[in-house]
Motif scaffolding. Structure first.
Motif, PDB file in Angstrom:
ATOM      1  N   SER A 277       0.819  -1.208   0.000  1.00  0.00           N
ATOM      2  CA  SER A 277       0.000   0.000   0.000  1.00  0.00           C
ATOM      3  C   SER A 277       0.858   1.265   0.000  1.00  0.00           C
ATOM      4  CB  SER A 277      -0.932   0.015   1.208  1.00  0.00           C
ATOM      5  OG  SER A 277      -2.060  -0.742   0.925  1.00  0.00           O
ATOM      6  N   GLU A 278       1.895   1.271  -0.853  1.00  0.00           N
ATOM      7  CA  GLU A 278       2.785   2.428  -1.061  1.00  0.00           C
ATOM      8  C   GLU A 278       3.739   2.704   0.108  1.00  0.00           C
ATOM      9  OE1 GLU A 278       3.262   3.899  -3.928  1.00  0.00           O
ATOM     10  OE2 GLU A 278       1.730   2.606  -4.799  1.00  0.00           O
ATOM     11  N   LYS A 279       3.704   1.889   1.143  1.00  0.00           N
ATOM     12  CA  LYS A 279       4.565   2.098   2.312  1.00  0.00           C
ATOM     13  C   LYS A 279       5.786   1.182   2.251  1.00  0.00           C
ATOM     14  CE  LYS A 279       3.653   2.628   7.109  1.00  0.00           C
ATOM     15  NZ  LYS A 279       2.836   2.164   8.243  1.00  0.00           N
ATOM     16  N   TYR A 280       6.792   1.503   3.003  1.00  0.00           N
ATOM     17  CA  TYR A 280       8.008   0.691   3.234  1.00  0.00           C
ATOM     18  C   TYR A 280       9.028   0.723   2.095  1.00  0.00           C
ATOM     19  CZ  TYR A 280       4.610  -1.391   6.453  1.00  0.00           C
ATOM     20  OH  TYR A 280       3.632  -1.588   7.383  1.00  0.00           O
ATOM     21  N   ARG A 281       8.769   1.481   0.997  1.00  0.00           N
ATOM     22  CA  ARG A 281       9.704   1.475  -0.126  1.00  0.00           C
ATOM     23  C   ARG A 281      11.084   1.975   0.281  1.00  0.00           C
ATOM     24  NH1 ARG A 281       6.731   0.576  -4.864  1.00  0.00           N
ATOM     25  NH2 ARG A 281       4.694   1.547  -4.975  1.00  0.00           N
ATOM     26  N   ASN A 282      11.132   2.863   1.294  1.00  0.00           N
ATOM     27  CA  ASN A 282      12.401   3.490   1.662  1.00  0.00           C
ATOM     28  C   ASN A 282      13.241   2.673   2.636  1.00  0.00           C
ATOM     29  OD1 ASN A 282      10.160   4.109   3.334  1.00  0.00           O
ATOM     30  ND2 ASN A 282      11.282   5.774   4.326  1.00  0.00           N
ATOM     31  N   LEU A 283      12.781   1.495   3.045  1.00  0.00           N
ATOM     32  CA  LEU A 283      13.648   0.647   3.859  1.00  0.00           C
ATOM     33  C   LEU A 283      14.852   0.238   3.015  1.00  0.00           C
ATOM     34  CD1 LEU A 283      11.042  -1.752   5.576  1.00  0.00           C
ATOM     35  CD2 LEU A 283      12.371   0.076   6.677  1.00  0.00           C
ATOM     36  N   PRO A 284      16.067   0.269   3.585  1.00  0.00           N
ATOM     37  CA  PRO A 284      17.256  -0.027   2.777  1.00  0.00           C
ATOM     38  C   PRO A 284      17.513  -1.518   2.556  1.00  0.00           C
ATOM     39  CG  PRO A 284      17.909   0.611   4.988  1.00  0.00           C
ATOM     40  CD  PRO A 284      16.412   0.757   4.934  1.00  0.00           C
ATOM     41  N   PHE A 285      16.700  -2.374   3.207  1.00  0.00           N
ATOM     42  CA  PHE A 285      16.856  -3.833   3.076  1.00  0.00           C
ATOM     43  C   PHE A 285      15.536  -4.424   2.601  1.00  0.00           C
ATOM     44  CE2 PHE A 285      15.673  -2.644   7.407  1.00  0.00           C
ATOM     45  CZ  PHE A 285      14.463  -3.308   7.541  1.00  0.00           C
ATOM     46  N   VAL A 286      15.545  -5.731   2.273  1.00  0.00           N
ATOM     47  CA  VAL A 286      14.294  -6.427   1.954  1.00  0.00           C
ATOM     48  C   VAL A 286      13.893  -7.236   3.180  1.00  0.00           C
ATOM     49  CG1 VAL A 286      13.187  -8.182   0.504  1.00  0.00           C
ATOM     50  CG2 VAL A 286      14.809  -6.562  -0.520  1.00  0.00           C
ATOM     51  N   GLY A 287      12.671  -6.990   3.667  1.00  0.00           N
ATOM     52  CA  GLY A 287      12.217  -7.678   4.869  1.00  0.00           C
ATOM     53  C   GLY A 287      10.859  -8.323   4.658  1.00  0.00           C
ATOM     54  N   VAL A 288      10.559  -9.295   5.519  1.00  0.00           N
ATOM     55  CA  VAL A 288       9.257  -9.962   5.459  1.00  0.00           C
ATOM     56  C   VAL A 288       8.267  -9.142   6.282  1.00  0.00           C
ATOM     57  CG1 VAL A 288       7.966 -12.062   5.995  1.00  0.00           C
ATOM     58  CG2 VAL A 288      10.355 -12.218   5.231  1.00  0.00           C
ATOM     59  N   LEU A 289       7.136  -8.799   5.655  1.00  0.00           N
ATOM     60  CA  LEU A 289       6.105  -8.026   6.340  1.00  0.00           C
ATOM     61  C   LEU A 289       5.317  -8.944   7.276  1.00  0.00           C
ATOM     62  CD1 LEU A 289       4.909  -5.129   6.327  1.00  0.00           C
ATOM     63  CD2 LEU A 289       3.262  -5.942   4.626  1.00  0.00           C
ATOM     64  N   LYS A 290       5.057  -8.488   8.474  1.00  0.00           N
ATOM     65  CA  LYS A 290       4.250  -9.285   9.402  1.00  0.00           C
ATOM     66  C   LYS A 290       2.867  -9.510   8.791  1.00  0.00           C
ATOM     67  CE  LYS A 290       6.303  -8.009  13.803  1.00  0.00           C
ATOM     68  NZ  LYS A 290       6.287  -7.023  14.889  1.00  0.00           N
ATOM     69  N   PRO A 291       2.403 -10.758   8.732  1.00  0.00           N
ATOM     70  CA  PRO A 291       1.078 -11.023   8.148  1.00  0.00           C
ATOM     71  C   PRO A 291      -0.023 -10.215   8.823  1.00  0.00           C
ATOM     72  CG  PRO A 291       2.268 -13.075   8.455  1.00  0.00           C
ATOM     73  CD  PRO A 291       3.098 -11.994   9.116  1.00  0.00           C
ATOM     74  N   SER A 292       0.130  -9.904  10.097  1.00  0.00           N
ATOM     75  CA  SER A 292      -0.904  -9.122  10.790  1.00  0.00           C
ATOM     76  C   SER A 292      -1.090  -7.743  10.155  1.00  0.00           C
ATOM     77  CB  SER A 292      -0.545  -8.963  12.268  1.00  0.00           C
ATOM     78  OG  SER A 292       0.713  -8.346  12.394  1.00  0.00           O
ATOM     79  N   VAL A 293      -0.052  -7.228   9.494  1.00  0.00           N
ATOM     80  CA  VAL A 293      -0.146  -5.907   8.855  1.00  0.00           C
ATOM     81  C   VAL A 293      -1.069  -5.953   7.639  1.00  0.00           C
ATOM     82  CG1 VAL A 293       1.154  -4.079   7.687  1.00  0.00           C
ATOM     83  CG2 VAL A 293       2.181  -5.286   9.626  1.00  0.00           C
TER      84      VAL A 293
END
Ligand code: IMP
Ligand code: MG
Length: 183
Positions: free
Chosen positions: A163-179
């Motif tokens: 939903s357009e968020k998290y693009r600026n994190l410098p790494f690739v991470g797994v999003l919590k399913p609860s999100v």
């Protein structure tokens, strides 16, 4: 943002190593052509990957942008590819296109774009993806260059969003399913 991340899947350092490896392979593979190499950055997700990769490629190149969508705001593909921003030039027969994509999921986006650019008369079309989720494939498609294969988890960061968020994190991470409302 960090609260929403379950785990870091690929660190900044690992992404740089991947880009080093892919760039030297690309330099090697495009030595024998007299055509222009065009990196096609697929917006918005490939913004960071394209930048990180292109500064490591030593041969001359040009950059074009395309914006496509196959996703709504949820985590599943709609199956329909819409082109929102296209390449406006008329010298396709002189161009070797390398499509730069953040991730291959169902495979629909890349298989559609390869077909589309070939139909417009490109000399050649190849694809380069930072991430590959082969378990999710809905159409038979294999990218020519792949950074790394990942399991079937929804990931964000380094250009990838939820939903357009998290693009600026410098790494690739797994999003919590609860999100995203998963289990
Ligand atoms: P495909 O057409 O299903 O291969 O979809 C590719 C597009 O889906 C990518 O360019 C991403 O925008 C999006 N996508 C697929 N998996 C993920 C993910 O795990 N996180 C974020 N975006 C994703
Ligand atoms: Mg994308």
């Amino acid at each position: 943002m960090l609260h929403d991340i379950d785990s870091i899947l690929i660190t900044e350092e690992e992404i740089k190593d991947i880009c080093d490896r892919l760039a030297s392979k690309i330099d090697e593979d495009y030595t024998d052509t007299d055509k222009k190499l065009i990196l096609v950055c697929i917006l918005k997700g490939s913004l960071m990957f394209c930048a990180e990769l292109m500064k490591r490629i030593k041969r001359p190149l040009e950059v074009e942008f395309m914006k496509v969508s196959s996703y709504g705001s949820r985590t599943d593909s709609s199956g329909v590819i819409n082109i929102h921003l296209d390449i406006k030039r008329d010298d396709f027969e002189d161009l070797d296109f390398l499509i730069i994509e953040d991730i291959v999921d169902s495979g629909r986006t890349l298989s559609h774009l390869v077909k589309y650019l070939k139909e417009r008369g490109a000399n050649s079309v190849r694809t380069c993806a930072l991430l590959d989720k082969p378990e999710r494939r809905a159409v038979d498609y294999k990218a020519d260059y792949v950074g790394t294969v990942i399991p079937d988890k929804f990931v964000v960061g380094f250009g990838l969003d939820y939903s357009e968020k998290y693009r600026n994190l410098p790494f690739v991470g797994v999003l919590k399913p609860s999100v995203w409302g998963g289990e």
